[in-house]
Design a protein around this motif. Structure first.
Motif, PDB file in Angstrom:
ATOM      1  N   ALA A   1       0.242  -1.285   0.038  1.00  0.00           N
ATOM      2  CA  ALA A   1       0.102   0.340  -0.323  1.00  0.00           C
ATOM      3  C   ALA A   1       0.795   1.045   0.139  1.00  0.00           C
ATOM      4  N   THR A   2       2.120   0.864   0.827  1.00  0.00           N
ATOM      5  CA  THR A   2       3.059   2.333   0.661  1.00  0.00           C
ATOM      6  C   THR A   2       3.483   2.893  -0.478  1.00  0.00           C
ATOM      7  N   LEU A   3       4.054   1.149  -1.418  1.00  0.00           N
ATOM      8  CA  LEU A   3       4.737   0.987  -2.668  1.00  0.00           C
ATOM      9  C   LEU A   3       3.279   2.199  -3.244  1.00  0.00           C
ATOM     10  N   ARG A   4       2.071   1.731  -3.430  1.00  0.00           N
ATOM     11  CA  ARG A   4       0.821   1.859  -4.166  1.00  0.00           C
ATOM     12  C   ARG A   4       1.428   3.940  -4.369  1.00  0.00           C
ATOM     13  N   ASP A   5       1.090   4.486  -2.911  1.00  0.00           N
ATOM     14  CA  ASP A   5       0.601   5.165  -2.105  1.00  0.00           C
ATOM     15  C   ASP A   5       1.917   6.256  -3.036  1.00  0.00           C
ATOM     16  N   GLU A   6       2.824   6.273  -2.230  1.00  0.00           N
ATOM     17  CA  GLU A   6       3.893   6.956  -2.631  1.00  0.00           C
ATOM     18  C   GLU A   6       4.250   7.170  -4.609  1.00  0.00           C
ATOM     19  N   LEU A   7       4.797   6.033  -5.406  1.00  0.00           N
ATOM     20  CA  LEU A   7       4.910   5.924  -6.564  1.00  0.00           C
ATOM     21  C   LEU A   7       4.015   5.858  -7.708  1.00  0.00           C
ATOM     22  N   SER A   8       2.522   6.290  -7.170  1.00  0.00           N
ATOM     23  CA  SER A   8       1.675   6.302  -7.682  1.00  0.00           C
ATOM     24  C   SER A   8       1.317   7.731  -8.791  1.00  0.00           C
ATOM     25  N   ASP A   9       2.446   8.745  -8.615  1.00  0.00           N
ATOM     26  CA  ASP A   9       2.736   9.972  -9.721  1.00  0.00           C
ATOM     27  C   ASP A   9       4.110  10.266 -10.141  1.00  0.00           C
ATOM     28  N   LYS A  10       4.439   8.863  -9.907  1.00  0.00           N
ATOM     29  CA  LYS A  10       6.531   8.754 -10.130  1.00  0.00           C
ATOM     30  C   LYS A  10       6.949   7.683 -10.876  1.00  0.00           C
ATOM     31  N   SER A  11       7.912   8.153 -11.676  1.00  0.00           N
ATOM     32  CA  SER A  11       8.689   7.403 -12.267  1.00  0.00           C
ATOM     33  C   SER A  11       9.749   6.555 -11.517  1.00  0.00           C
ATOM     34  N   SER A  12       8.886   4.931 -11.569  1.00  0.00           N
ATOM     35  CA  SER A  12       9.627   4.484 -10.504  1.00  0.00           C
ATOM     36  C   SER A  12      10.994   3.564 -10.716  1.00  0.00           C
ATOM     37  N   LEU A  13      12.252   2.444 -10.504  1.00  0.00           N
ATOM     38  CA  LEU A  13      13.182   1.903 -11.049  1.00  0.00           C
ATOM     39  C   LEU A  13      13.461   0.818 -10.167  1.00  0.00           C
ATOM     40  N   PHE A  14      13.204  -0.238 -10.455  1.00  0.00           N
ATOM     41  CA  PHE A  14      13.707  -1.461 -10.010  1.00  0.00           C
ATOM     42  C   PHE A  14      14.934  -1.928 -10.172  1.00  0.00           C
ATOM     43  N   PHE A  15      16.322  -1.530  -9.180  1.00  0.00           N
ATOM     44  CA  PHE A  15      17.512  -1.893  -9.782  1.00  0.00           C
ATOM     45  C   PHE A  15      17.872  -2.655  -8.948  1.00  0.00           C
ATOM     46  N   ALA A  16      18.263  -4.253  -9.810  1.00  0.00           N
ATOM     47  CA  ALA A  16      18.010  -5.164  -9.128  1.00  0.00           C
ATOM     48  C   ALA A  16      19.537  -5.873  -9.551  1.00  0.00           C
ATOM     49  N   GLN A  17      20.308  -6.517  -9.076  1.00  0.00           N
ATOM     50  CA  GLN A  17      21.437  -7.498  -8.996  1.00  0.00           C
ATOM     51  C   GLN A  17      20.336  -9.059 -10.383  1.00  0.00           C
ATOM     52  N   VAL A  18      21.880  -9.643 -10.875  1.00  0.00           N
ATOM     53  CA  VAL A  18      20.633 -10.643 -11.940  1.00  0.00           C
ATOM     54  C   VAL A  18      19.657 -11.249 -11.224  1.00  0.00           C
ATOM     55  N   ASP A  19      21.115 -12.142  -9.813  1.00  0.00           N
ATOM     56  CA  ASP A  19      20.048 -13.257  -9.228  1.00  0.00           C
ATOM     57  C   ASP A  19      19.392 -12.808  -8.583  1.00  0.00           C
ATOM     58  N   SER A  20      18.369 -11.802  -8.341  1.00  0.00           N
ATOM     59  CA  SER A  20      17.642 -10.840  -6.989  1.00  0.00           C
ATOM     60  C   SER A  20      16.612 -12.027  -7.901  1.00  0.00           C
ATOM     61  N   SER A  21      15.222 -11.606  -6.905  1.00  0.00           N
ATOM     62  CA  SER A  21      14.180 -12.167  -7.527  1.00  0.00           C
ATOM     63  C   SER A  21      13.029 -10.888  -7.971  1.00  0.00           C
ATOM     64  N   VAL A  22      13.499  -9.256  -8.339  1.00  0.00           N
ATOM     65  CA  VAL A  22      13.397  -8.025  -8.829  1.00  0.00           C
ATOM     66  C   VAL A  22      11.705  -8.303  -9.871  1.00  0.00           C
ATOM     67  N   GLU A  23      11.767  -9.639 -11.072  1.00  0.00           N
ATOM     68  CA  GLU A  23      11.135 -10.163 -11.663  1.00  0.00           C
ATOM     69  C   GLU A  23       9.513  -9.910 -10.947  1.00  0.00           C
ATOM     70  N   ARG A  24       9.345 -10.613  -9.812  1.00  0.00           N
ATOM     71  CA  ARG A  24       8.344 -11.529  -8.440  1.00  0.00           C
ATOM     72  C   ARG A  24       8.118 -10.409  -8.453  1.00  0.00           C
ATOM     73  N   LEU A  25       8.646  -9.312  -7.217  1.00  0.00           N
ATOM     74  CA  LEU A  25       8.797  -8.100  -7.355  1.00  0.00           C
ATOM     75  C   LEU A  25       8.050  -7.085  -7.799  1.00  0.00           C
ATOM     76  N   VAL A  26       8.404  -6.921  -8.558  1.00  0.00           N
ATOM     77  CA  VAL A  26       7.818  -6.057  -9.954  1.00  0.00           C
ATOM     78  C   VAL A  26       6.160  -6.528 -10.448  1.00  0.00           C
ATOM     79  N   TYR A  27       5.919  -8.051 -10.766  1.00  0.00           N
ATOM     80  CA  TYR A  27       5.018  -7.868 -10.692  1.00  0.00           C
ATOM     81  C   TYR A  27       3.487  -8.296  -9.484  1.00  0.00           C
ATOM     82  N   LEU A  28       4.407  -8.737  -8.642  1.00  0.00           N
ATOM     83  CA  LEU A  28       3.345  -8.411  -7.788  1.00  0.00           C
ATOM     84  C   LEU A  28       3.211  -6.858  -6.858  1.00  0.00           C
ATOM     85  N   HIS A  29       3.772  -6.089  -7.878  1.00  0.00           N
ATOM     86  CA  HIS A  29       3.377  -4.374  -7.286  1.00  0.00           C
ATOM     87  C   HIS A  29       2.573  -3.993  -8.285  1.00  0.00           C
ATOM     88  N   ILE A  30       3.107  -4.562  -9.397  1.00  0.00           N
ATOM     89  CA  ILE A  30       1.755  -4.451 -10.469  1.00  0.00           C
ATOM     90  C   ILE A  30       0.205  -5.461 -10.196  1.00  0.00           C
TER      91      ILE A  30
END
Length: 352
Positions: free
Chosen positions: A10-39
């Motif tokens: 909810a914090t991410l949803r509200d705080e990023l609602s009018d911003k451009s945000s970049l998930f900046f991650a190592q190749v071996d992280s679970s960033v893709e799953r994290l981005v899909y969760l956010h969307i």
């Protein structure tokens, strides 16, 4: 989904609602799953907002498959999810999908984005992998991004994207990051650090049994008793250390390998770590390296306790940032004294 995960989303949803945000991650992280969760969270909990997915990394069908693979059920939400995808000759057009000739067809992509954002304000644009876009000439990419950002802002929208670290040149990596208002720094050991406005926002993500869970990163709090993590693959050593320190105001955690040490450290945030060097799979040096790269654990003092007594071993530990070194076999008086010395340097005044 537990309450803490919902609260962080909810914090991410509200705080990023009018911003451009970049998930900046190592190749071996679970960033893709994290981005899909956010969307998924935006689609589920912000019914007035549409999502436009620019398919840079995967085609439409693969994106929908990813939602399913990650356990995010978007049935009933797809009427607010639109795609800009590469046209495949002979394949019939899909509903809610707008086509371009390639991921470098900037004119068509820009036209679709412009039309979709003018039609529906507050839309969220997902650019699923900036590494793909950045393989083109950066001047062209920069011009495209400037147009996209202008259109998005004019229509009160937002952008979410991801960039994998150490693939682009340092110069191009910095340029891509400059396109975004908020950078979410994702580590391979499950931490996310960002700054929204003037506030730091830190949380952890864990993938367990195929699902992802979020929790706030714990900050170190001064207390009357010290919480000490003992790390050694020989079970007798932690017991011996606990017995040697039984009269002190210490509480103990124990890990028997390097990965377990990292997991416990990030979850419990001990005040001090007593760390062996020679362990299977991940040795003490690797543990220190990973913890020093952590946004929330890099300030935890580490005393290495090891049978490796060569000066080179001690120097290597010091260069990595350990706070002290005790040789095995150890004397309990030395262990007590070195713990108190290290903690006094950090402002602790333990009673004698």
């Amino acid at each position: 989904m537990d309450d803490q995960t919902k609260e962080i989303l909810a914090t991410l949803r509200d705080e990023l609602s009018d911003k451009s945000s970049l998930f900046f991650a190592q190749v071996d992280s679970s960033v893709e799953r994290l981005v899909y969760l956010h969307i998924y969270d935006v689609l589920r909990n912000d019914p007035a907002r549409n999502v436009v997915w620019l398919c840079l990394n995967y085609p439409r069908d693969k994106v929908l498959g990813k939602f399913k693979d990650f356990g995010f059920d978007i049935i009933g939400l797809q009427d607010r999810l639109f795609f800009i995808d590469v046209e495949v000759p002979g394949k019939p057009p899909q509903q809610g999908t707008f086509y371009c000739s390639s991921v470098a067809d900037y004119t068509k992509m820009a036209s679709h984005i412009s039309n979709l954002f003018e039609r529906d304000a507050r839309t969220l644009l997902v650019m699923d992998n900036m590494n793909v876009l950045a393989t083109d000439t950066m001047q062209v990419v920069e011009t495209f991004m400037q147009f996209v950002e202008k259109k998005v802002r004019e229509n009160e929208g937002a952008i979410a994207s991801m960039l994998l670290k150490d693939i682009l040149s340092q110069e191009n990596e910095m340029l891509v990051k400059s396109f975004f208002d908020v950078i979410l720094d994702v580590t391979s050991i499950g931490e996310v650090h960002t700054q929204i406005g003037l506030k730091d926002f830190d949380f952890r993500y864990m993938v367990e049994d195929g699902s992802i869970r979020l929790e706030y990163a714990r900050r170190k709090v001064k207390r009357d008793r010290l919480k000490i993590l003992i790390v050694d693959d020989e079970p007798d050593i932690p017991e011996l250390l606990k017995l040697s320190l039984i009269s002190e105001p210490y509480d103990f955690l124990v890990a028997y390998n390097g990965q377990e040490a990292i997991d416990i450290t990030l979850k419990e945030h001990p005040d001090l770590i007593l760390l062996d060097i020679m362990m299977p799979d991940m040795d003490g040096y690797e543990v220190v390296e990973q913890l020093k790269n952590s946004k929330t654990a890099n300030d935890i003092p580490v005393i290495m306790i090891s049978a490796k007594t060569a000066i080179e071993d001690k120097v290597k530990g010091m260069e990595l940032g350990i706070d002290d070194y005790i040789s095995k076999p150890f004397d309990k008086r030395e262990v007590k004294a070195r713990i108190k010395m290290v903690m006094r340097r950090l402002g602790w005044a333990l009673e004698e």
